[in-house]
Scaffold this motif. Structure first.
Motif, PDB file in Angstrom:
ATOM      1  N   MET A   1     -21.899  14.347 -67.138  1.00 57.85           N
ATOM      2  CA  MET A   1     -23.054  13.957 -67.932  1.00 57.85           C
ATOM      3  C   MET A   1     -23.512  15.132 -68.794  1.00 57.85           C
ATOM      4  SD  MET A   1     -25.343  11.184 -66.551  1.00 57.85           S
ATOM      5  CE  MET A   1     -24.523   9.673 -66.260  1.00 57.85           C
ATOM      6  N   LYS A   2     -23.869  14.817 -69.990  1.00 60.27           N
ATOM      7  CA  LYS A   2     -24.322  15.833 -70.930  1.00 60.27           C
ATOM      8  C   LYS A   2     -25.803  16.134 -70.691  1.00 60.27           C
ATOM      9  CE  LYS A   2     -24.718  16.794 -75.845  1.00 60.27           C
ATOM     10  NZ  LYS A   2     -24.486  16.313 -77.191  1.00 60.27           N
ATOM     11  N   THR A   3     -26.136  17.424 -70.674  1.00 65.17           N
ATOM     12  CA  THR A   3     -27.525  17.849 -70.535  1.00 65.17           C
ATOM     13  C   THR A   3     -28.018  18.315 -71.899  1.00 65.17           C
ATOM     14  OG1 THR A   3     -27.125  18.567 -68.267  1.00 65.17           O
ATOM     15  CG2 THR A   3     -29.075  19.442 -69.356  1.00 65.17           C
TER      16      THR A   3
ATOM     17  N   ALA B   1     -24.293   8.557 -71.908  1.00 70.63           N
ATOM     18  CA  ALA B   1     -23.525   9.567 -71.174  1.00 70.63           C
ATOM     19  C   ALA B   1     -24.305  10.861 -70.954  1.00 70.63           C
ATOM     20  CB  ALA B   1     -22.225   9.851 -71.911  1.00 70.63           C
ATOM     21  N   THR B   2     -25.625  10.783 -71.009  1.00 69.14           N
ATOM     22  CA  THR B   2     -26.462  11.952 -70.773  1.00 69.14           C
ATOM     23  C   THR B   2     -27.168  11.814 -69.435  1.00 69.14           C
ATOM     24  OG1 THR B   2     -28.437  10.994 -71.780  1.00 69.14           O
ATOM     25  CG2 THR B   2     -26.924  12.195 -73.254  1.00 69.14           C
ATOM     26  N   ASP B   3     -27.803  12.897 -69.009  1.00 72.75           N
ATOM     27  CA  ASP B   3     -28.576  12.846 -67.763  1.00 72.75           C
ATOM     28  C   ASP B   3     -30.048  12.522 -68.017  1.00 72.75           C
ATOM     29  OD1 ASP B   3     -29.353  15.218 -68.927  1.00 72.75           O
ATOM     30  OD2 ASP B   3     -28.964  16.465 -67.171  1.00 72.75           O
ATOM     31  N   LEU B   4     -30.344  11.973 -69.182  1.00 76.24           N
ATOM     32  CA  LEU B   4     -31.720  11.591 -69.505  1.00 76.24           C
ATOM     33  C   LEU B   4     -32.167  10.412 -68.643  1.00 76.24           C
ATOM     34  CD1 LEU B   4     -31.537  11.701 -73.404  1.00 76.24           C
ATOM     35  CD2 LEU B   4     -32.481  13.435 -71.884  1.00 76.24           C
ATOM     36  N   SER B   5     -33.463  10.277 -68.490  1.00 76.86           N
ATOM     37  CA  SER B   5     -34.011   9.133 -67.759  1.00 76.86           C
ATOM     38  C   SER B   5     -33.730   7.855 -68.540  1.00 76.86           C
ATOM     39  CB  SER B   5     -35.514   9.299 -67.562  1.00 76.86           C
ATOM     40  OG  SER B   5     -36.188   9.176 -68.806  1.00 76.86           O
ATOM     41  N   GLN B   6     -33.789   6.740 -67.845  1.00 81.42           N
ATOM     42  CA  GLN B   6     -33.587   5.450 -68.501  1.00 81.42           C
ATOM     43  C   GLN B   6     -34.644   5.245 -69.586  1.00 81.42           C
ATOM     44  OE1 GLN B   6     -32.698   2.216 -65.939  1.00 81.42           O
ATOM     45  NE2 GLN B   6     -32.925   0.679 -67.527  1.00 81.42           N
TER      46      GLN B   6
ATOM     47  N   LYS C   1     -33.629   7.307 -72.666  1.00 77.13           N
ATOM     48  CA  LYS C   1     -32.473   6.672 -73.311  1.00 77.13           C
ATOM     49  C   LYS C   1     -32.919   5.446 -74.101  1.00 77.13           C
ATOM     50  CE  LYS C   1     -29.094   8.131 -69.856  1.00 77.13           C
ATOM     51  NZ  LYS C   1     -28.163   7.681 -68.799  1.00 77.13           N
TER      52      LYS C   1
END
Length: 84
Positions: free
Chosen positions: A1-3, A28-33, A36
């Protein structure tokens, strides 16, 4: 996952295309839903505005794919996010 850095997150909320190449990249990131969703909804608004401009005769010079393709990709990413 991309930070992403805080600056990238804030930029993505204003102009998603300046941070992400494709709507699927947001997923594909580690962001919250919630983040996103916010970013994808902004992208959807931008794509919709570009479609309206195209309908009014203004060509989308800066979009490699047509605005309709971009809008479909954003909506698909939003559906994927909602079903997760």
């Amino acid at each position: 996952m991309k930070t992403l850095s805080t600056a990238d997150i804030e930029q993505a909320k204003l102009d998603p295309t300046s941070v992400f190449a494709r709507p699927a990249d947001v997923l594909a990131t580690d962001l919250s839903q919630e983040l996103k969703t916010t970013i994808l909804q902004r992208w959807e608004e931008d794509a919709d505005e570009r479609m309206q401009a195209t309908d009014e005769g203004m060509p989308p010079a800066d979009i490699p794919n047509g605005p309709a393709e971009v809008l479909c990709a954003v909506q698909a990413a939003l559906r994927t996010l909602k079903s997760a």
